[in-house]
Design a protein around this motif. Structure first.
Motif: not given
Length: 325
Positions: A51-61, A189-194
């Motif tokens: 999701d948008s928030a999780s992706l921002r955190t991951r991209f920063a890491a 990926l499929t589990d996260a975005l079915p």
């Protein structure tokens, strides 16, 4: 035959001739780019929520991990690797995963992945490394620009591609190992975005990787571009519910590579059936007149047809018949 056409023919045949030579004689090994040390990544390799928030955190890491690898490369005296990593750490780059060890592994996103209705995972072939990663990035960006809104492209360098002129590129061992990693990534990926429609877009030796990932992978389509063979006899051997497509430019030297498999005692070489042959059973799409590096050229026929497949549409000029797994 004119002198110009003879030179053109020789240029096309040279890579195929070198690969064919590897099919004929044992090769002990081939030199590759030296490994550059890198720290263990701090970001998790598991994909987790998308999701948008999780992706921002991951991209920063992952950006922090890339910057740490850049510093290590500089301390090691490898300016080329440090320069490549500096470009990858730019604020407008978005990496789901990064591991600088063993030549480097990366997964970069183009587009809004959290809201994507369709996703293309681009899997590169031989000679792609962190040092020349821009080749994969440019191909992935070109595909994203060709796709409609609501699409995302993931550049998946999740394995260490072989050197073109090496024994590794004429057998499927490395592709088999990489296929396990790709299958696991696609499952996450499929589990996260079915809700998203996912397609594997595979180039050159990357088609071997995708073939080994095909079994039980929840993807809609598998696109084989410029394939030397997959290591499998036919589409049925892939045990996939995906539609398998194959295309090859009319000036692609890979067409001249022998499609066979030979046992050398200590290993097996050759990648088997031509994916464009009726015996293989893929659906063939028109890849135009280009060469081995032209499938993702902006505005080109193969890029337009790949984008149509990713979008769930029929490619233009597709021959009748083919196979639907």
């Amino acid at each position: 035959m004119t002198p110009r056409s003879r030179i053109h023919r020789l240029r096309r045949l040279l890579p195929a001739t070198l690969v064919a030579a590897l099919l004929s004689v044992p090769v002990i090994g081939a030199a590759g780019p030296a490994d550059v040390p890198a720290p263990r990544p701090t970001s998790s390799a598991a994909l987790g929520p998308v999701d948008s928030a999780s992706l921002r955190t991951r991209f920063a890491a992952t950006r922090a991990d890339i910057e740490a690898a850049e510093r290590t490369a500089g301390q090691h005296g490898d300016g080329e690797r440090a320069s490549a990593l500096k470009a990858m750490a730019a604020a407008d780059r978005h990496f789901l995963t990064f591991d600088g060890r063993d030549g480097g592994r990366t997964t970069e996103v183009f587009g809004d992945l959290a809201r994507a209705e369709r996703i293309a995972v681009v899997v590169p072939g031989a000679d792609v490394t962190v040092d020349n990663y821009s080749r994969l990035r440019n191909a992935s960006r070109s595909l994203r620009r060709q796709l409609p809104a609501g699409s995302a492209v993931i550049a998946w360098l999740g394995y260490r591609p072989p050197s073109t002129i090496s024994l590794a590129t004429v057998n499927s061992e490395r592709g088999s190992d990489a296929g396990h990693a790709l299958r696991a990534f696609v499952a996450e990926l499929t589990d996260a975005l079915p809700q998203a429609r996912t397609t594997l877009v595979c180039h050159s030796y990357g088609t071997v990787v995708c073939a080994h990932a095909a079994s039980r992978s929840p993807v809609a389509d598998i696109v084989l571009c410029g394939s030397p063979g997959t290591g499998y006899q036919d589409v049925g051997s892939l045990h996939t519910h995906a539609t398998v497509w194959a295309g090859r430019g009319r000036d692609d030297w890979i067409a001249d590579v022998p499609h066979l498999r030979l046992g050398l005692g200590f290993t097996e070489v050759g990648l088997g059936t031509d994916p464009l042959s009726p015996e293989f059973g893929a659906r063939v799409f028109d890849a135009g007149d280009g060469g081995h590096s032209d499938y993702f050229a902006p505005g080109s026929l193969p890029l337009r047809n790949i984008a149509r497949i990713v979008a769930g549409r029929a490619p233009s000029g597709t021959p009748s018949g083919g196979h639907h797994a």
